[in-house]
Design a protein around this motif. Sequence first.
Motif, PDB file in Angstrom:
ATOM      1  N   VAL A 356      28.139   4.586  58.173  1.00  0.00           N
ATOM      2  CA  VAL A 356      27.297   5.584  58.848  1.00  0.00           C
ATOM      3  C   VAL A 356      26.955   5.080  60.244  1.00  0.00           C
ATOM      4  O   VAL A 356      26.543   3.929  60.418  1.00  0.00           O
ATOM      5  N   GLY A 384      25.303   9.639  61.742  1.00  0.00           N
ATOM      6  CA  GLY A 384      23.979   9.518  61.101  1.00  0.00           C
ATOM      7  C   GLY A 384      22.887  10.303  61.810  1.00  0.00           C
ATOM      8  O   GLY A 384      21.714  10.155  61.455  1.00  0.00           O
ATOM      9  N   ALA A 392      18.883   5.409  56.766  1.00  0.00           N
ATOM     10  CA  ALA A 392      20.324   5.508  56.509  1.00  0.00           C
ATOM     11  C   ALA A 392      20.741   4.530  55.414  1.00  0.00           C
ATOM     12  O   ALA A 392      21.532   4.866  54.526  1.00  0.00           O
ATOM     13  N   LYS A 395      19.405   5.697  52.032  1.00  0.00           N
ATOM     14  CA  LYS A 395      20.114   6.919  51.637  1.00  0.00           C
ATOM     15  C   LYS A 395      21.501   6.558  51.082  1.00  0.00           C
ATOM     16  O   LYS A 395      21.938   7.098  50.062  1.00  0.00           O
ATOM     17  N   LEU A 396      22.158   5.609  51.753  1.00  0.00           N
ATOM     18  CA  LEU A 396      23.470   5.142  51.270  1.00  0.00           C
ATOM     19  C   LEU A 396      23.343   4.587  49.851  1.00  0.00           C
ATOM     20  O   LEU A 396      24.162   4.881  48.967  1.00  0.00           O
ATOM     21  N   LYS A 410      30.083  12.344  48.425  1.00  0.00           N
ATOM     22  CA  LYS A 410      29.078  11.358  48.871  1.00  0.00           C
ATOM     23  C   LYS A 410      28.973  11.356  50.397  1.00  0.00           C
ATOM     24  O   LYS A 410      27.883  11.329  50.962  1.00  0.00           O
ATOM     25  N   LYS A 411      30.143  11.430  51.051  1.00  0.00           N
ATOM     26  CA  LYS A 411      30.138  11.455  52.524  1.00  0.00           C
ATOM     27  C   LYS A 411      29.414  12.698  53.022  1.00  0.00           C
ATOM     28  O   LYS A 411      28.665  12.651  54.001  1.00  0.00           O
ATOM     29  N   MET A 414      25.780  12.309  52.828  1.00  0.00           N
ATOM     30  CA  MET A 414      25.273  11.406  53.876  1.00  0.00           C
ATOM     31  C   MET A 414      25.068  12.146  55.198  1.00  0.00           C
ATOM     32  O   MET A 414      24.216  11.770  55.984  1.00  0.00           O
TER      33      MET A 414
END
Length: 661
Positions: A356, A384, A392, A395-396, A410-411, A414
């Motif tokens: 990110v 991001g 970030a 969140k990851l 998942k991406k 994000m």
Amino acid sequence: MAESSFNNLTSLARALSQPKLELPELNEVSPTRPGVQVHRRRLLSSCNSVESTNEPLVSPSEEARVLVINTGGTIGMTIHDNVLAPKANAFVKSLRKLPILHDEAYAQQTCLYDYYSSESTLVLPMCKDCKRIIYTVLEYSPLLDSSNMTPDDWGRIGKDIEKNYQNYDGFVILHGTDTMAYTASALSFMCEHLGKPIVLTGSQVPIYEMRNDGRGNLLGALLIAGQFVIPEVCLYFYNKLYRGNRVTKVDAGSFNAFSSPNLQPLATAEVDITINWDTVWRSNTTAKFQVSTELNRNVGLIRLFPGITAATVRAFLQPPMEGVVLETYGSGNAPDNRPDLLEELKKATDSGVIIVNCTQCLRGTVCTSYATGKVLIEAGLVAGGDMTPEAALSKLSYVLAKKELDLEAKKKLMSQNLRGEMNVDLAGAKLCLSNSRFIQVIAKSLSVSCKEELQAIRDALTPPLACAAAKIGDVEALEALREMGTNLCLGDYDGRTPLHVAACEGHLKVVQYLLRHGATVYAKDRFGDTPLCNAVRFRHKEVVKLLRQTGAHFSRDKLEEAGTELCSLAASSDLEGLEIWSLAGADLYKPGYDGQTAIQVAQDSGKKEVVAFLVQIMSSNYKTVFGEFNSCDDDDDDEPTTDSLASPLQQTWKRRVRTAE
Ligand SMILES: NC(=O)C[C@H](N)C(=O)O
């Protein structure tokens, strides 16, 4: 749609959104002020009679309950061997001696310690609006300097909130400042469908010292958590309430230690506490609160610097690394004359590592204005936006733990705004009601010129309009009001929100609409009633079901009163009433004021149909709760074959159903 004097609300609402006259912009609206009416009458009367003084009987004021989880931090530290370290079992004792944080006389008069069976329960002095905030401190062992905290500690906090969610109106987490921004960010993601305030705070100087910021911070956090339904994980420090996933610690030596560079504060505590309701995040959900404690630990942060070697980047991106926050220059830039570096990044993203792109700058967002930014998109990085690196990273950790999702999903998560942690729609600023012609014409006719007066008019007019639309079931009018920026969670002069009104009227579609647009099931009107109380009172079964599904529950005191209500319903053979109270979560076994349960009342008065009805509800409740357990059972019977297989709770239920039968 029902006819009424507001029968053309939709067009009225639309008219409100006409272009503006030249008047100041409004950003703030008034808070709703929920409170909890607590009835400790039974206990109080026994308390007062034991004391047998001539003092008048004390009636508890409106009360709210807050759980304070003390994890450690400077706020509770003392000096040992010349350095600060947390001191166990000292915090509550010290609070007891501070009149601004505890009113011992009120606690004694209202039998506080007996009622809550806890010495760690304290009460604030009366608030301005005659409310009391009762708070219970849960102290962790060991208390930690926040530099020692790990994701396991976040999980523990999350679980404790989940366990106690129904019993409190809000939560305060005492925490060291060093890693508070990480914990606040992580909790914001872990707490799914949050409907109540969670406020982290701490201090730069211990509360035990003469000059300190701990008392003010704790007091402010308690007042906010106890008085306002702000369904967010927040951080309160130095008179400001911030969104937890937007903050970063910026000063090690100042009381003003935190900054939220990309989002204005949610509230400011000056002469009054002013909530910026337009900024408060809404979960827009009909799902129940839950805490996801699964976090992926294979994540990390790396900061670009001029001359960073490809070998450093390669080493950092090696397995088991699964997610990385790359802190880049300016608006998300990296050298585009370093193919060696870019190749390492590309290799990692190709092999499934999510990287990110966040800026090293304190303020601003990642965008693709430069060739040096575009190369990172080509290397497979996820933008991001204006997320803090703390947000970030956590969140990851949260997203990567979602095993049911593939890499692309998942991406995508994000890059989406999940909890207000990033601004993805900078251009999409909404037309605000303060811009509306209607409000401004009224303002003009009243010779209003300043922002505050205009704001007062807006606050006075829009909640009753929304309530009127809810009353007649006019979803279109509500939508028109919302589109122009009306906050549908705000209450009228009695604190009654559109959701209260729709629940009274049984407008299921309106209830659904409001819940999907940020209404809270925890709003309380000035009488202490929630939308669930209203739906039960007017017997709207489907609305009760939906509110319960969204996490609504009776307060502890309402549940206490339920026994007597159920007995009276049983005595009058009111099966519909019994069913609705049961659907709303009342315990059918709860005895009334004289110790009799509803079933006993029905049995004693020979009401066989009521007994049969109650038994039927009890066994179906049993199946709902223990269904899974039963499905593992070899026996075809719905209940477990032996009591030894059943949990203590299950055994109690079984006993109760059998006794009733
Ligand atoms: N002010 C503080 O709380 C700093 C302390 N080291 C902590 O984070 O626990």
